[in-house]
Structures are given as structure tokens and as C-alpha cells.
Design an enzyme around this catalytic site. Structure first.
Site, PDB file in Angstrom:
ATOM      1  NE  ARG A   1      70.007  42.165  34.117  1.00 23.96           N
ATOM      2  CZ  ARG A   1      69.297  42.839  33.225  1.00 23.96           C
ATOM      3  NH1 ARG A   1      69.771  43.939  32.686  1.00 23.96           N
ATOM      4  NH2 ARG A   1      68.107  42.413  32.860  1.00 23.96           N
TER       5      ARG A   1
ATOM      6  CE  LYS B   1      66.657  47.854  25.943  1.00 25.52           C
ATOM      7  NZ  LYS B   1      66.751  46.375  26.032  1.00 25.52           N
TER       8      LYS B   1
ATOM      9  NE  ARG C   1      60.878  48.822  27.123  1.00 26.21           N
ATOM     10  CZ  ARG C   1      61.701  48.035  27.794  1.00 26.21           C
ATOM     11  NH1 ARG C   1      61.652  46.765  27.648  1.00 26.21           N
ATOM     12  NH2 ARG C   1      62.580  48.542  28.601  1.00 26.21           N
TER      13      ARG C   1
ATOM     14  NE  ARG D   1      66.060  43.745  35.749  1.00 26.33           N
ATOM     15  CZ  ARG D   1      66.140  44.458  34.628  1.00 26.33           C
ATOM     16  NH1 ARG D   1      67.163  45.285  34.440  1.00 26.33           N
ATOM     17  NH2 ARG D   1      65.225  44.359  33.687  1.00 26.33           N
TER      18      ARG D   1
ATOM     19  NE  ARG E   1      62.944  41.283  30.790  1.00 25.78           N
ATOM     20  CZ  ARG E   1      64.178  41.238  31.305  1.00 25.78           C
ATOM     21  NH1 ARG E   1      64.538  40.234  32.084  1.00 25.78           N
ATOM     22  NH2 ARG E   1      65.031  42.182  31.028  1.00 25.78           N
TER      23      ARG E   1
HETATM   24  P1  AP5 Z   1      72.116  45.277  29.877  1.00 24.96           P
HETATM   25  O1  AP5 Z   1      73.011  46.345  29.408  1.00 24.96           O
HETATM   26  O2  AP5 Z   1      71.508  45.391  31.226  1.00 24.96           O
HETATM   27  O3  AP5 Z   1      71.003  44.994  28.763  1.00 24.96           O
HETATM   28  P2  AP5 Z   1      69.621  45.765  28.521  1.00 24.96           P
HETATM   29  O4  AP5 Z   1      69.379  45.727  27.063  1.00 24.96           O
HETATM   30  O5  AP5 Z   1      69.627  47.089  29.190  1.00 24.96           O
HETATM   31  O6  AP5 Z   1      68.696  44.724  29.262  1.00 24.96           O
HETATM   32  P3  AP5 Z   1      67.494  44.966  30.265  1.00 24.96           P
HETATM   33  O7  AP5 Z   1      67.130  43.580  30.741  1.00 24.96           O
HETATM   34  O8  AP5 Z   1      67.804  45.954  31.343  1.00 24.96           O
HETATM   35  O9  AP5 Z   1      66.456  45.536  29.305  1.00 24.96           O
HETATM   36  P4  AP5 Z   1      64.962  45.440  29.344  1.00 24.96           P
HETATM   37  O10 AP5 Z   1      64.622  46.270  28.211  1.00 24.96           O
HETATM   38  O11 AP5 Z   1      64.332  44.099  29.332  1.00 24.96           O
HETATM   39  O12 AP5 Z   1      64.648  45.941  30.829  1.00 24.96           O
HETATM   40  P5  AP5 Z   1      64.273  47.360  31.393  1.00 24.96           P
HETATM   41  O13 AP5 Z   1      64.974  47.517  32.656  1.00 24.96           O
HETATM   42  O14 AP5 Z   1      64.402  48.414  30.358  1.00 24.96           O
HETATM   43  O15 AP5 Z   1      72.923  43.884  29.759  1.00 24.96           O
HETATM   44  C1  AP5 Z   1      72.341  42.670  30.190  1.00 24.96           C
HETATM   45  C2  AP5 Z   1      73.476  41.768  30.734  1.00 24.96           C
HETATM   46  O16 AP5 Z   1      74.411  41.493  29.700  1.00 24.96           O
HETATM   47  C3  AP5 Z   1      74.303  42.413  31.865  1.00 24.96           C
HETATM   48  O17 AP5 Z   1      74.654  41.396  32.755  1.00 24.96           O
HETATM   49  C4  AP5 Z   1      75.543  42.989  31.148  1.00 24.96           C
HETATM   50  O18 AP5 Z   1      76.672  43.029  32.003  1.00 24.96           O
HETATM   51  C5  AP5 Z   1      75.731  41.966  30.034  1.00 24.96           C
HETATM   52  N1  AP5 Z   1      76.289  42.541  28.816  1.00 24.96           N
HETATM   53  C6  AP5 Z   1      75.945  43.716  28.208  1.00 24.96           C
HETATM   54  N2  AP5 Z   1      76.663  43.899  27.079  1.00 24.96           N
HETATM   55  C7  AP5 Z   1      77.463  42.804  26.964  1.00 24.96           C
HETATM   56  C8  AP5 Z   1      78.439  42.405  25.994  1.00 24.96           C
HETATM   57  N3  AP5 Z   1      78.722  43.158  24.929  1.00 24.96           N
HETATM   58  N4  AP5 Z   1      79.074  41.214  26.192  1.00 24.96           N
HETATM   59  C9  AP5 Z   1      78.780  40.438  27.277  1.00 24.96           C
HETATM   60  N5  AP5 Z   1      77.876  40.768  28.232  1.00 24.96           N
HETATM   61  C10 AP5 Z   1      77.222  41.936  28.068  1.00 24.96           C
HETATM   62  O19 AP5 Z   1      62.712  47.169  31.647  1.00 24.96           O
HETATM   63  C11 AP5 Z   1      62.245  46.300  32.651  1.00 24.96           C
HETATM   64  C12 AP5 Z   1      60.737  46.229  32.624  1.00 24.96           C
HETATM   65  O20 AP5 Z   1      60.181  47.540  32.873  1.00 24.96           O
HETATM   66  C13 AP5 Z   1      60.091  45.795  31.305  1.00 24.96           C
HETATM   67  O21 AP5 Z   1      60.069  44.378  31.158  1.00 24.96           O
HETATM   68  C14 AP5 Z   1      58.693  46.390  31.468  1.00 24.96           C
HETATM   69  O22 AP5 Z   1      57.907  45.653  32.354  1.00 24.96           O
HETATM   70  C15 AP5 Z   1      58.974  47.728  32.108  1.00 24.96           C
HETATM   71  N6  AP5 Z   1      59.202  48.802  31.109  1.00 24.96           N
HETATM   72  C16 AP5 Z   1      60.349  49.519  30.927  1.00 24.96           C
HETATM   73  N7  AP5 Z   1      60.197  50.400  29.935  1.00 24.96           N
HETATM   74  C17 AP5 Z   1      58.922  50.250  29.474  1.00 24.96           C
HETATM   75  C18 AP5 Z   1      58.168  50.865  28.436  1.00 24.96           C
HETATM   76  N8  AP5 Z   1      58.699  51.825  27.654  1.00 24.96           N
HETATM   77  N9  AP5 Z   1      56.907  50.448  28.238  1.00 24.96           N
HETATM   78  C19 AP5 Z   1      56.359  49.488  29.006  1.00 24.96           C
HETATM   79  N10 AP5 Z   1      57.008  48.850  29.995  1.00 24.96           N
HETATM   80  C20 AP5 Z   1      58.279  49.227  30.231  1.00 24.96           C
END
Ligand code: AP5
Length: 213
Positions: A126, A13, A87, A155, A166
Site C-alpha cells: 500500500r 474496508k 473494534r 504508512r 495489527r
Molecule cells: P484498504 O482499503 O486501505 O484496507 P483497510 O481494511 O481499510 O485497511 P487499513 O489498514 O486502513 O485498516 P486498519 O483497520 O488496520 O487501519 P485504520 O486506518 O482503520 O486496502 C489496503 C490495501 O489493499 C490498499 O493498498 C488497497 O489499494 C488494496 N486493496 C483493497 N482492496 C483490494 C482488492 N480487492 N484487491 C487488491 N487490492 C486491494 O486504523 C489505523 C490505526 O488507528 C489502528 O491500528 C489503531 O491504532 C487506530 N484505530 C483506528 N480505529 C480504532 C478504533 N476503533 N479503536 C482503537 N484504535 C483504532
């Protein structure tokens, strides 16, 4: 254009939102990034969120609602990508209320489909630049050699136990939202496996088809 990027942790994402931001001039609103910034600055919100985030649990709905709505409002309710919000069903209903109150319609909800074993590889490999926040992957997008290694970190929620939590939170609480978006005709499913460019092209094609329809 007003998009939600939806999908499990590690689906790409954030990566795709960065590309869309750069190429389509959309604001990237990531609740995860906003929460991490709050944690870094040790604000009351950050302190309250820290134990949830570190364990891989979702932060309580009431804490994220205002963050998300304020960020959308800052961008005049237009030309944004929501990454990681909503979410939960409660968050989705609040968002719909907010959009209706502001006479805004979502263009689409893009759901990135990626299997668990690929997610585990992506998250465990990552790395993040702690100054710029840029994400890398040890195999597919390694940190550039001119970035000092002391700036590259992992992270805490990318450690094995938190990844499993997660994934479980996603399956139990977030995935059911797909049905909510599907039933209102807003869901586009996109294969999230392949090169970052290939996934980007699929998203753009899917959204363009929706805009024409
Ligand atoms: P990346 O693009 O970072 O993936 P992502 O889907 O953004 O993954 P996140 O881990 O950031 O998402 P998340 O939803 O768990 O965390 P968030 O920060 O939102 O890619 C991941 C890896 O893959 C990278 O190394 C990238 O280079 C690689 N990659 C990407 N595309 C690729 C491809 N095509 N091929 C190969 N490699 C690839 O949230 C963190 C925490 O915040 C949550 O756990 C929760 O505690 C809290 N939080 C955030 N939002 C909310 C909410 N709305 N409600 C409640 N809690 C929340």
C-alpha cells in the site's frame, strides 16, 4: 443506510467505503483517518494516540468513543459507513447504546473475509498520497504517473512488525465482535478477495438482500 465495515487490517474496508460513499452517497467515517488527521495536526488526542498507532496497537477505547459518536452525529445519525469502529466489545456496546438513545438502527455489519497472506501483500504494497489521503496498491492500483513521487508515502504501521501486531490485535480483540453482531442478526459475511469491483458488488448484493428480508 447505516453500515459498519468490519474486517482485519487491509481487508479493503477503506477502499469499499470510498466506493460506497461515491456511489450510494453515504458518509465515510473512518476512525483511523480521524486519528491520523489528529496526529498530523499534533493535537493532544493525536499526540496521545501516536505511539499506539505506530506500533500497530489499538488506541484506548475512551479516546475513540467521542470521535466516533461526534462523527455520526455530524451526519444526522443516518446514511453513514463506519470503517474501523467498533473494534472492541466495549466500543460495540457504547455504539449500541448511542444508536438506541438516538432511535437509530444499523442496516448491517459487513464483515470482509481475507486471508492473512493476502493482507500482508496488500498492506506491504500500500502507498498513500500524503496530501489527498488516497490509497494505492503497487500492483492493483498503482499511483498515477502525474502524482509527484515525493507525495507518495508508506504508512509507518504498514511496516512488517506493525502489520504483525495489527493482525494479532485483530485476532485477539476485534474478531470476537463477529459473534456479538452475529448473535443480534446483523452480520453479513462477504468474501473480500477478488477485484475491488467484484467485492463491491458482493457487498451491495448482501446489503440489498438484508434490506428486503
Ligand atoms: P484498504 O482499503 O486501505 O484496507 P483497510 O481494511 O481499510 O485497511 P487499513 O489498514 O486502513 O485498516 P486498519 O483497520 O488496520 O487501519 P485504520 O486506518 O482503520 O486496502 C489496503 C490495501 O489493499 C490498499 O493498498 C488497497 O489499494 C488494496 N486493496 C483493497 N482492496 C483490494 C482488492 N480487492 N484487491 C487488491 N487490492 C486491494 O486504523 C489505523 C490505526 O488507528 C489502528 O491500528 C489503531 O491504532 C487506530 N484505530 C483506528 N480505529 C480504532 C478504533 N476503533 N479503536 C482503537 N484504535 C483504532
Amino acid at each position: 443506510m447505516r453500515l459498519i465495515l468490519f474486517g482485519p487490517p487491509g481487508a479493503g474496508k477503506g477502499t469499499q467505503a470510498s466506493l460506497l460513499k461515491e456511489r450510494k452517497n453515504l458518509a465515510h467515517i473512518s476512525t483511523g483517518e480521524i486519528i491520523r488527521a489528529a496526529m498530523k495536526s499534533e493535537s493532544p488526542l493525536g499526540d496521545e494516540a501516536r505511539s499506539f498507532v505506530t506500533a500497530g496497537k489499538l488506541v484506548p477505547d475512551t479516546l475513540v468513543r467521542k470521535l466516533a459518536e461526534d462523527a455520526i452525529a455530524r451526519h444526522d445519525n443516518d446514511d453513514f459507513i463506519l470503517d474501523g469502529y467498533p473494534r472492541t466489545l466495549q466500543q460495540a456496546e457504547w455504539l449500541d447504546e448511542y444508536l438506541a438513545d438516538n432511535l437509530v438502527r444499523l442496516t448491517a455489519v459487513v464483515s470482509l473475509k481475507v486471508e492473512d497472506f493476502i493482507i500482508i501483500d496488500r498492506l506491504s504494497k500500500r502507498r498513500v498520497n500524503k496530501e489527498t489521503g488516497e490509497n494505492y496498491h503497487l500492483d492493483f492500483k498503482p499511483p498515477p504517473v502525474d502524482v509527484p513521487s515525493k507525495l507518495i508515502m508508506q504508512r509507518r504501521d504498514d511496516l512488517p512488525e506493525a502489520i504483525q501486531t495489527r493482525l494479532k490485535e485483530y485476532r485477539d480483540v476485534t474478531l470476537p465482535l463477529e459473534e456479538y453482531f452475529k448473535s443480534s442478526g446483523r452480520l453479513i459475511e462477504v468474501d473480500g478477495v477478488g477485484s475491488m469491483e467484484a467485492v463491491y458488488e458482493r457487498i451491495v448484493a448482501g446489503v440489498a438482500a438484508r434490506e428486503v428480508a
